[in-house]
Structure formats: C-alpha cells, structure tokens
Design a protein around this motif. Structure first.
Motif, short mmCIF file in Angstrom:
data_model
loop_
_atom_site.label_atom_id
_atom_site.label_comp_id
_atom_site.label_asym_id
_atom_site.label_seq_id
_atom_site.Cartn_x
_atom_site.Cartn_y
_atom_site.Cartn_z
N ALA A 22 -0.10 -63.97 -4.69
CA ALA A 22 -1.25 -63.41 -3.95
C ALA A 22 -1.58 -62.01 -4.45
O ALA A 22 -2.77 -61.64 -4.56
CB ALA A 22 -0.95 -63.39 -2.46
N ILE A 23 -0.57 -61.21 -4.76
CA ILE A 23 -0.80 -59.87 -5.30
C ILE A 23 -1.53 -59.95 -6.64
O ILE A 23 -2.49 -59.21 -6.89
CB ILE A 23 0.54 -59.10 -5.45
N VAL A 24 -1.08 -60.84 -7.49
CA VAL A 24 -1.71 -61.00 -8.81
C VAL A 24 -3.15 -61.48 -8.66
O VAL A 24 -4.06 -60.96 -9.31
CB VAL A 24 -0.89 -61.96 -9.71
N GLU A 25 -3.38 -62.45 -7.78
CA GLU A 25 -4.74 -62.96 -7.58
C GLU A 25 -5.66 -61.88 -7.02
O GLU A 25 -6.82 -61.78 -7.44
CB GLU A 25 -4.73 -64.20 -6.67
N GLN A 26 -5.17 -61.09 -6.10
CA GLN A 26 -5.96 -59.99 -5.56
C GLN A 26 -6.31 -58.99 -6.67
O GLN A 26 -7.44 -58.52 -6.75
CB GLN A 26 -5.21 -59.28 -4.43
N SER A 27 -5.35 -58.69 -7.53
CA SER A 27 -5.60 -57.79 -8.65
C SER A 27 -6.65 -58.36 -9.59
O SER A 27 -7.55 -57.63 -10.05
CB SER A 27 -4.30 -57.54 -9.43
N ARG A 28 -6.56 -59.64 -9.85
CA ARG A 28 -7.53 -60.28 -10.76
C ARG A 28 -8.94 -60.27 -10.17
O ARG A 28 -9.91 -60.22 -10.91
CB ARG A 28 -7.08 -61.70 -11.07
N GLY A 38 -4.32 -54.86 -17.26
CA GLY A 38 -2.90 -54.57 -17.27
C GLY A 38 -2.02 -55.79 -17.20
O GLY A 38 -2.46 -56.92 -17.41
N LEU A 39 -0.75 -55.52 -16.86
CA LEU A 39 0.28 -56.54 -16.86
C LEU A 39 1.28 -56.21 -15.76
O LEU A 39 1.66 -55.04 -15.58
CB LEU A 39 1.00 -56.55 -18.21
N LEU A 51 -0.95 -50.31 -16.13
CA LEU A 51 -2.35 -50.23 -15.70
C LEU A 51 -3.13 -49.50 -16.78
O LEU A 51 -2.68 -48.45 -17.27
CB LEU A 51 -2.46 -49.46 -14.38
N GLU A 52 -4.28 -50.02 -17.15
CA GLU A 52 -5.15 -49.38 -18.13
C GLU A 52 -6.55 -49.26 -17.55
O GLU A 52 -7.00 -50.14 -16.83
CB GLU A 52 -5.26 -50.23 -19.40
N GLY A 53 -7.20 -48.16 -17.90
CA GLY A 53 -8.58 -47.98 -17.46
C GLY A 53 -8.94 -46.51 -17.46
O GLY A 53 -8.25 -45.68 -18.04
N GLY A 54 -10.04 -46.20 -16.80
CA GLY A 54 -10.45 -44.81 -16.66
C GLY A 54 -9.44 -44.03 -15.84
O GLY A 54 -8.77 -44.58 -14.97
N ARG A 55 -9.33 -42.74 -16.12
CA ARG A 55 -8.33 -41.89 -15.47
C ARG A 55 -8.41 -41.97 -13.94
O ARG A 55 -7.41 -42.18 -13.26
CB ARG A 55 -8.49 -40.45 -15.94
N GLU A 56 -9.59 -41.82 -13.39
CA GLU A 56 -9.74 -41.81 -11.93
C GLU A 56 -9.35 -43.16 -11.33
O GLU A 56 -8.64 -43.22 -10.32
CB GLU A 56 -11.17 -41.46 -11.54
N ALA A 57 -9.78 -44.25 -11.93
CA ALA A 57 -9.48 -45.59 -11.40
C ALA A 57 -7.98 -45.87 -11.46
O ALA A 57 -7.39 -46.39 -10.50
CB ALA A 57 -10.24 -46.65 -12.16
N VAL A 58 -7.34 -45.53 -12.58
CA VAL A 58 -5.90 -45.76 -12.72
C VAL A 58 -5.12 -44.88 -11.74
O VAL A 58 -4.20 -45.35 -11.08
CB VAL A 58 -5.44 -45.54 -14.18
N ASN A 59 -5.50 -43.61 -11.64
CA ASN A 59 -4.81 -42.72 -10.71
C ASN A 59 -4.93 -43.20 -9.27
O ASN A 59 -3.96 -43.17 -8.51
CB ASN A 59 -5.36 -41.30 -10.82
N THR A 60 -6.12 -43.64 -8.89
CA THR A 60 -6.34 -44.13 -7.53
C THR A 60 -5.46 -45.35 -7.26
O THR A 60 -4.80 -45.43 -6.20
CB THR A 60 -7.82 -44.48 -7.32
N MET A 92 -5.30 -58.89 -14.95
CA MET A 92 -3.91 -58.63 -14.59
C MET A 92 -3.09 -59.80 -15.08
O MET A 92 -3.15 -60.90 -14.53
CB MET A 92 -3.71 -58.45 -13.07
N GLY A 93 -2.35 -59.57 -16.16
CA GLY A 93 -1.43 -60.58 -16.67
C GLY A 93 -0.17 -60.56 -15.82
O GLY A 93 0.12 -59.61 -15.10
N GLN A 94 0.62 -61.62 -15.93
CA GLN A 94 1.84 -61.71 -15.13
C GLN A 94 2.95 -62.30 -15.98
O GLN A 94 2.77 -63.28 -16.69
CB GLN A 94 1.62 -62.61 -13.92
N VAL A 95 4.12 -61.65 -15.89
CA VAL A 95 5.31 -62.13 -16.57
C VAL A 95 6.44 -62.04 -15.55
O VAL A 95 6.64 -61.02 -14.92
CB VAL A 95 5.66 -61.25 -17.79
#
Length: 96
Positions: A22-28, A38-39, A51-60, A92-95
């Motif tokens: 559910a966490i992964v699906e919500q992230s996706r 991300g992964l 997590l990858e992305g813009g600084r503000e989005a990743v920090n949030t 959001m990949g998952q391993v």
C-alpha cells in the motif's frame, strides 16, 4: 536542480506485506505530480529508500518520513545534487 536523497529507517512495528504494498502504491500515485522518482528497499523491518527530484519536493517528502510514526531511527545516508536521475522510469521501484 535535481537532488538525490538516500536514507535508512526502521519500522516501529512489524509491517504486513500488504501494508508495504500500500505504501508503494500510494507513492506511485502521488510521486509523479511531485516530480519524485526513486526506489524503496525493505527487509526485516528496515527500510532503505532513494528519493530523486527537485530540492523542495525531496526535502518535503523526506521530512514527512521523519515525522511518520511508522518509522524510527531515520538516518540520512547521502544527500547530493545530481545532473540526472538514476531512477527516471520509476515513480517508486520496490526491492525486497
């Protein structure tokens, strides 16, 4: 500027596989509108996530994880500006 954030944390309580799914699906669902890719790796109550992305989005998003009561011992392992994404095709990949 793109940033990449790598962190580790521990689950406060054992999580069922359905909860992690559910966490992964919500992230996706949520990450595309935030420009996040991300992964997530999870095993035996330990999470490692990139997590990858813009600084503000990743920090949030990282700050939301730190405040999430399901996590404890959140540890920032790496945070760097990057010229390009490593996980561009994964909202959001998952391993496990």
């Amino acid at each position: 500027m793109l940033v990449r954030c790598l962190y580790a944390s521990r689950a406060r309580q054992p999580l069922l596989p359905a909860t992690i799914d559910a966490i992964v699906e919500q992230s996706r669902r949520n990450n595309p509108s935030r420009g996040i890719t991300g992964l997530l790796c999870h095993t035996d109550g330990v999470f490692i996530q990139v997590l990858e992305g813009g600084r503000e989005a990743v920090n949030t998003l990282y700050n939301r994880v730190v405040a999430d009561p399901r996590h404890r011992d959140v540890t920032l392992l790496a945070y760097t500006e990057v010229p390009e994404r490593r996980f561009a095709g994964w909202t959001m990949g998952q391993v496990n």
